[in-house]
Design an enzyme around this catalytic site. Structure first.
Site, PDB file in Angstrom:
ATOM      1  N   GLU A  93      90.596   8.620  -4.057  1.00 13.62           N
ATOM      2  CA  GLU A  93      89.791   8.723  -5.281  1.00 13.62           C
ATOM      3  C   GLU A  93      90.594   8.090  -6.405  1.00 13.62           C
ATOM      4  OE1 GLU A  93      86.850   9.621  -5.077  1.00 13.62           O
ATOM      5  OE2 GLU A  93      86.838  10.640  -3.133  1.00 13.62           O
ATOM      6  N   CYS A 100      88.456  10.654 -14.712  1.00 13.05           N
ATOM      7  CA  CYS A 100      88.233   9.421 -13.943  1.00 13.05           C
ATOM      8  C   CYS A 100      86.801   8.906 -14.082  1.00 13.05           C
ATOM      9  CB  CYS A 100      88.583   9.638 -12.469  1.00 13.05           C
ATOM     10  SG  CYS A 100      87.658  10.978 -11.681  1.00 13.05           S
TER      11      CYS A 100
END
Length: 529
Positions: free
Chosen positions: A222, A256
């Site tokens: 990720e 993010c």
């Protein structure tokens, strides 16, 4: 409040930790439903019993307020645990594949059996030191995998508290926390794991992937990256500004999937920028107002002084170039910086210190006017695939067009950030923003091996014998009947013809349904008479 100190795990103890967890996996204790549910429930009470300590730890690491910590870091964890505890019996069941099999294989009980991959390694980031570690751990526990957790040394208070609590609540023979920096991570990566899940930067992600390749260990990465927003001409600008800026404030943009830059259609660009500045003035009146960005319970500090200086450098350069539209308040001592808006050109490469190329990871919002939605799509497609993509429009057709013509880890219409906590959906990137996914069932799936199962009992021997050499003419005929494929559709004429046939099939199906309903209605009416 007393919190444990962040003391790195001695590298010399890592082999013993690894072997201890491997032994637990080998004795198959982690395989049972009861074991998995017990540890999942214990994880929930690890959170519930220690909320005040967690609040204090995250406050020391990030300067976040209690409510933001609950909403962004802890509630998603508890939602995931609640789902896993409820659904785990169904997730663990064998998955039948009977109806998709050809007739010959339907007699062999084709199915998928789910097994834990092995001892997992979970490496987490600093910006969400609980959510980004414990939600992957939920997937590992649900799948029956022991796990080594390596939290970020850049969130030392949270990491140390996690290391203290995990052995108190979870099976210490199956779950361990390793504290430290590069040395400890390097030692961990030299070993073979059932699965590695890493959350962090693309630069470190490449190191993780390279190390995992040497031991053929599967990985989930990720990696974040740029998350663009498209604002179309038909968007509700007031609602868009409110929703965007309320999410941008969370963790001061250090997320993010935080909206990274805005591609707005030129004909509404000025109105959109003005609406954003008015919204900021309403949301965050200047200090000493109690709702100031500098004191808000929903914001946070920039992680380091260097991170703060980087954001300030963006703003100073934008001001020099005449592109700074709105500058947020600054508290240098507490590393707090309000949301700021910068207006750039569509050919923005190189402007404002490369703000368009780098992940901003802070409260600066670049707004880039473009000709139309098609131009926005071209702009996005010319760059690495984003982790999240946001589309703001009054027409769903604009959203469906963007989905069809772009690639991204997730896409959300008219809001921001929620894909990370939608427990029914997989969360993950594509291309430069990562690979693999987790959350909910997809977290269970990530840490599970889906084993294909067929059963061919001895009673089938009369048929199986036809394949033994030398194969006779009768044997070839029988094998052809059993295994030879048949094409059940006619040769296509063209793409346009295929489209026409599809429309005809739909019309025919709806006619059949209408006739059936009409017949049922007529029959019911005649019976009543």
């Amino acid at each position: 409040m007393d919190l444990p100190s962040h003391i790195p795990t001695p590298v010399s103890t890592i082999p013993e930790i690894y072997e201890r967890l491997q032994s637990r996996f080998a004795d198959r204790s982690t395989y049972s439903l009861d074991y998995r549910r017990y540890n999942l429930k214990q994880l929930a009470y690890l959170i519930n019993d220690n909320k005040d300590k967690i609040f204090e730890a995250v406050k020391r690491d990030l300067g976040s307020g209690d409510f933001q910590i609950q909403m962004s870091d802890l509630w998603p964890i508890l939602h995931e645990i609640e789902l896993a505890v409820k659904r785990l019996p169904g997730w663990m069941k064998d998955e039948g594949r009977l109806w998709d099999a050809i007739f010959t294989f339907q007699t062999m009980r084709p199915r998928i059996h789910k097994q834990p991959k092995g001892v997992a390694l979970i490496i987490g980031p600093w910006n969400y030191p609980w959510q980004c570690i414990l939600i992957p751990l939920i997937g590992a526990i649900a799948a029956g995998c022991p796990a080594v957790i390596k939290p970020s040394e850049l969130a030392p208070s949270s990491s140390a508290l996690l290391a203290q609590l995990v052995p108190q609540y979870l099976d210490p023979e199956a779950y361990a926390v390793v504290l430290g920096q590069v040395e400890q991570t390097t030692e961990l990566l030299q070993r073979k794991w059932g699965h590695i899940l890493f959350t962090g930067s693309g630069r470190v992600g490449k190191i993780i992937a390279d190390a995992a390749a040497k031991t053929l260990t599967p990985t989930t990465l990720e990696l974040g990256g740029k998350s663009p927003v498209i604002v179309s001409s038909c968007a509700n600008l007031k609602i868009t500004a409110k929703r965007l800026l309320s999410i941008k404030q969370l963790n001061t943009g250090q997320i993010c999937v935080s909206p990274d830059y805005i591609l707005v259609c030129k004909d509404v660009a000025d109105d959109f920028i003005r609406t954003c500045t008015e919204t900021l003035d309403t949301f965050f009146p200047h200090a000493p107002h109690p709702q100031s960005y500098l004191t808000s319970d929903m914001t946070a500090s920039l992680h380091t002084s260097a991170a703060l200086e980087r954001q300030i450098a963006f703003l100073n350069k934008a001001e020099e170039e005449g592109k700074l539209v709105h500058r947020g308040e600054l508290d240098q001592e507490r590393r707090r910086l309000g949301i700021s808006i910068v207006r750039l050109n569509a050919n923005a490469e190189g402007e404002v210190g490369g703000i368009v190329e780098e992940e901003i990871f802070g409260p600066v919002v670049p707004v880039i006017p473009v000709d139309d939605v098609d131009a926005a799509i071209r702009y996005i497609n010319a760059r690495p695939n984003p982790l999240a993509l946001y589309v703001c429009s009054g027409k769903r057709s604009v959203f469906t067009k963007v989905i069809a013509e772009t690639a991204s880890g997730s896409a959300t219409w008219n809001d921001f950030g929620f894909a990370t906590i939608a427990r029914s959906l997989p969360f993950g990137g594509v291309g430069d923003s990562g690979w693999g996914s987790y959350h909910g069932y997809d977290g269970f799936r990530t840490f599970s091996h889906f084993k294909s199962i067929l059963e061919i009992p001895y009673i089938f021997e009369p048929l199986m014998a036809f394949r033994y050499p030398p194969i006779t003419t009768i044997g070839k005929t029988v094998l052809k009947l059993l295994l030879s494929p048949t094409i059940s559709f006619s040769r296509p004429v063209s793409v346009e013809d295929e489209r026409t046939q599809r429309v005809k099939r739909k019309v025919r199906n709806w006619l059949v349904i209408a006739i059936v309903f009409a017949a049922v209605g007529w029959f019911g009416r005649t019976r009543s008479l």
